[in-house]
Scaffold this motif. Structure first.
Motif, PDB file in Angstrom:
ATOM      1  N   THR A 273       1.023  -1.491  -0.224  1.00  0.00           N
ATOM      2  CA  THR A 273       0.176   0.047   0.036  1.00  0.00           C
ATOM      3  C   THR A 273       0.980   1.070  -0.039  1.00  0.00           C
ATOM      4  O   THR A 273       1.590   1.524  -0.025  1.00  0.00           O
ATOM      5  CB  THR A 273      -0.770  -0.333   1.407  1.00  0.00           C
ATOM      6  N   ASN A 274      -0.008   2.510   0.017  1.00  0.00           N
ATOM      7  CA  ASN A 274       0.944   3.633   0.138  1.00  0.00           C
ATOM      8  C   ASN A 274       1.128   4.198   1.668  1.00  0.00           C
ATOM      9  O   ASN A 274       1.748   5.453   1.680  1.00  0.00           O
ATOM     10  CB  ASN A 274       0.326   4.888  -1.311  1.00  0.00           C
ATOM     11  N   LEU A 275       0.768   3.776   2.649  1.00  0.00           N
ATOM     12  CA  LEU A 275       0.428   4.322   3.104  1.00  0.00           C
ATOM     13  C   LEU A 275       1.924   3.738   4.198  1.00  0.00           C
ATOM     14  O   LEU A 275       2.326   4.659   5.574  1.00  0.00           O
ATOM     15  CB  LEU A 275      -0.249   2.598   4.750  1.00  0.00           C
ATOM     16  N   GLY A 276       2.818   3.194   4.290  1.00  0.00           N
ATOM     17  CA  GLY A 276       3.846   3.341   4.590  1.00  0.00           C
ATOM     18  C   GLY A 276       4.852   4.764   4.012  1.00  0.00           C
ATOM     19  O   GLY A 276       6.306   5.609   4.291  1.00  0.00           O
ATOM     20  N   GLU A 277       3.970   5.408   2.843  1.00  0.00           N
ATOM     21  CA  GLU A 277       4.841   6.886   2.482  1.00  0.00           C
ATOM     22  C   GLU A 277       4.725   7.650   3.184  1.00  0.00           C
ATOM     23  O   GLU A 277       4.527   9.290   2.931  1.00  0.00           O
ATOM     24  CB  GLU A 277       4.880   6.561   0.499  1.00  0.00           C
ATOM     25  N   LEU A 278       3.760   7.574   4.248  1.00  0.00           N
ATOM     26  CA  LEU A 278       2.645   8.882   5.258  1.00  0.00           C
ATOM     27  C   LEU A 278       4.226   9.579   5.420  1.00  0.00           C
ATOM     28  O   LEU A 278       4.563   8.628   6.437  1.00  0.00           O
ATOM     29  CB  LEU A 278       1.358   7.750   5.926  1.00  0.00           C
TER      30      LEU A 278
ATOM     31  N   SER B 127      -0.510  -0.939  -4.897  1.00  0.00           N
ATOM     32  CA  SER B 127      -0.835   0.286  -5.913  1.00  0.00           C
ATOM     33  C   SER B 127      -0.672   1.246  -7.351  1.00  0.00           C
ATOM     34  O   SER B 127      -0.506   0.627  -7.929  1.00  0.00           O
ATOM     35  CB  SER B 127       0.110   1.150  -4.700  1.00  0.00           C
ATOM     36  N   ALA B 128      -0.962   1.723  -7.563  1.00  0.00           N
ATOM     37  CA  ALA B 128      -1.773   2.118  -8.935  1.00  0.00           C
ATOM     38  C   ALA B 128      -0.461   3.785  -9.057  1.00  0.00           C
ATOM     39  O   ALA B 128      -1.446   4.752  -8.324  1.00  0.00           O
ATOM     40  CB  ALA B 128      -2.801   2.488  -9.886  1.00  0.00           C
ATOM     41  N   GLU B 129       0.100   4.496  -9.922  1.00  0.00           N
ATOM     42  CA  GLU B 129       0.722   5.877  -9.834  1.00  0.00           C
ATOM     43  C   GLU B 129      -0.400   6.491 -10.525  1.00  0.00           C
ATOM     44  O   GLU B 129      -0.961   5.674 -11.849  1.00  0.00           O
ATOM     45  CB  GLU B 129       2.066   5.312 -10.217  1.00  0.00           C
ATOM     46  N   ILE B 130      -0.993   7.947 -10.307  1.00  0.00           N
ATOM     47  CA  ILE B 130      -0.883   8.827 -11.387  1.00  0.00           C
ATOM     48  C   ILE B 130      -0.303   9.109 -12.062  1.00  0.00           C
ATOM     49  O   ILE B 130       0.937   9.797 -12.136  1.00  0.00           O
ATOM     50  CB  ILE B 130      -1.504   9.589 -10.191  1.00  0.00           C
ATOM     51  N   VAL B 131      -0.338   9.057 -13.567  1.00  0.00           N
ATOM     52  CA  VAL B 131       0.438   9.660 -14.309  1.00  0.00           C
ATOM     53  C   VAL B 131      -0.541  10.954 -15.638  1.00  0.00           C
ATOM     54  O   VAL B 131       0.068  11.438 -16.218  1.00  0.00           O
ATOM     55  CB  VAL B 131       0.375   8.414 -15.726  1.00  0.00           C
TER      56      VAL B 131
ATOM     57  N   MET C 279      -1.262   0.661 -14.215  1.00  0.00           N
ATOM     58  CA  MET C 279      -1.115  -0.123 -12.956  1.00  0.00           C
ATOM     59  C   MET C 279      -0.271  -1.502 -13.107  1.00  0.00           C
ATOM     60  O   MET C 279       0.087  -0.997 -14.603  1.00  0.00           O
ATOM     61  CB  MET C 279      -3.059  -0.590 -12.889  1.00  0.00           C
ATOM     62  N   PRO C 280       0.114  -2.779 -12.440  1.00  0.00           N
ATOM     63  CA  PRO C 280       0.704  -3.648 -13.153  1.00  0.00           C
ATOM     64  C   PRO C 280      -0.305  -4.146 -14.468  1.00  0.00           C
ATOM     65  O   PRO C 280      -1.800  -4.093 -14.009  1.00  0.00           O
ATOM     66  CB  PRO C 280       1.057  -4.172 -11.847  1.00  0.00           C
ATOM     67  N   ALA C 281       0.794  -4.798 -15.059  1.00  0.00           N
ATOM     68  CA  ALA C 281      -0.041  -4.551 -16.481  1.00  0.00           C
ATOM     69  C   ALA C 281      -1.020  -6.386 -15.550  1.00  0.00           C
ATOM     70  O   ALA C 281      -2.162  -6.685 -16.535  1.00  0.00           O
ATOM     71  CB  ALA C 281       0.773  -5.309 -17.739  1.00  0.00           C
ATOM     72  N   GLU C 282      -0.251  -7.026 -15.330  1.00  0.00           N
ATOM     73  CA  GLU C 282      -0.549  -8.067 -15.242  1.00  0.00           C
ATOM     74  C   GLU C 282      -2.021  -8.235 -14.186  1.00  0.00           C
ATOM     75  O   GLU C 282      -3.122  -9.236 -14.884  1.00  0.00           O
ATOM     76  CB  GLU C 282      -0.026  -9.522 -14.623  1.00  0.00           C
ATOM     77  N   LEU C 283      -2.771  -7.378 -13.723  1.00  0.00           N
ATOM     78  CA  LEU C 283      -3.674  -7.051 -13.083  1.00  0.00           C
ATOM     79  C   LEU C 283      -4.980  -5.967 -13.527  1.00  0.00           C
ATOM     80  O   LEU C 283      -6.193  -5.979 -13.338  1.00  0.00           O
ATOM     81  CB  LEU C 283      -3.599  -6.190 -11.681  1.00  0.00           C
TER      82      LEU C 283
END
Length: 208
Positions: free
Chosen positions: A71-76, A106-110, A125-129
Motif C-alpha cells: 500500500t501507500n501507507l508507508g509513504e505517509l 498500488s497505482a501511479e497517477i500519470v 497499474m501493473p499490467a498483469e492486474l
C-alpha cells in the motif's frame, strides 16, 4: 466489510517507526469516534486496519511489513491525511460497492485533466492486474468506490465530481503519487473462474 463511501479524512499526528513495522496515530473526526473500540476495523485509504489503542480522539493502528510493501501507507508522514471509513453495519446503506479492505496493489497517477466541475485522473497499474479493470466496472481507489471510465493499455481513468474531490484526499493528489487499489471481488471471481475453465478446456483438448 466496507462500502467505499468515505466518511471523512483524518490526520496522521504521530508515527512510531520500527524495522518493517509502523504504528500510526490518527486523529479521527468526532463522528467516527462514537462506539469505536480497540479491535474494531477502520479503512485507511481503503486498507483495513485494526484499532490497537484509543486515547481521546486519537486512535493507533499497527502496520505490518506486507501492508507497508503493498500500500501507500508507508509513504505517509506526520500531517498527511488519509481517507477513513468505519466497518459497515448490517443496517447501513451501501451506496458504493462491497469492499473488503484488502489492497491488491498500488497505482501511479500519470495524468490529471481538470475542467469545470469535473476532474479526470488516469492511473497506471501493473499490467498483469489490468484484466480485472473493466469499462464501467467498480474499483476501489484509496478506499473510494468509483466507476471505471476509459481504459488504455495498462492505464485507466475515473471521473470525479466536486463532492468526491472535497470529501476525500483525491482532490489534493498530484501526478506521480500512488494510490491504493482494491479490485471489485465479483469481477475478480468471474475473471479467475473463466480463466480456470478455459485453461482446463485447453488441457483436455491437448490430452486428446
Amino acid at each position: 466489510m466496507f462500502t467505499g463511501i468515505v466518511q471523512g479524512t483524518a490526520s496522521v499526528v504521530e508515527i512510531d517507526e520500527k524495522t518493517n513495522f509502523r504504528t500510526h496515530f490518527i486523529k479521527l473526526p468526532p463522528a467516527l469516534l462514537d462506539g469505536l473500540e480497540t479491535g474494531a476495523s477502520v479503512a485507511h485509504n481503503g486498507c483495513c486496519l485494526t484499532v490497537s489503542a484509543i486515547k481521546g480522539d486519537v486512535a493507533s493502528f499497527d502496520l505490518m511489513e506486507e501492508t507497508l510493501l503493498i500500500t501507500n501507507l508507508g509513504e505517509l508522514r506526520v500531517g498527511d491525511k488519509v481517507n477513513v471509513e468505519r466497518a459497515a453495519t448490517f443496517n447501513a446503506e451501501i451506496g458504493g460497492h462491497v469492499m473488503s479492505g484488502h489492497i491488491i496493489c498500488s497505482a501511479e497517477i500519470v495524468n490529471i485533466i481538470t475542467s469545470e466541475n469535473n476532474r479526470q485522473i488516469w492511473f497506471q497499474m501493473p499490467a498483469e492486474l489490468m484484466k480485472y479493470v473493466l469499462y464501467k466496472g467498480y474499483i476501489g481507489i484509496d478506499g473510494i468506490s468509483l466507476t471505471i471510465g476509459e481504459i488504455a493499455a495498462n492505464k485507466f481513468c475515473v471521473h470525479l465530481i466536486p463532492e468526491t474531490l472535497t470529501r476525500t484526499t483525491l482532490g489534493e493528489k498530484l501526478q506521480g503519487q500512488r494510490v491504493n487499489i482494491e479490485i471489485d471481488p465479483q469481477t475478480q471471481a468471474v475473471v479467475d473462474t473463466v480463466e480456470r475453465v478455459l485453461a482446463q478446456r485447453d488441457t483436455n483438448l491437448l490430452a486428446h
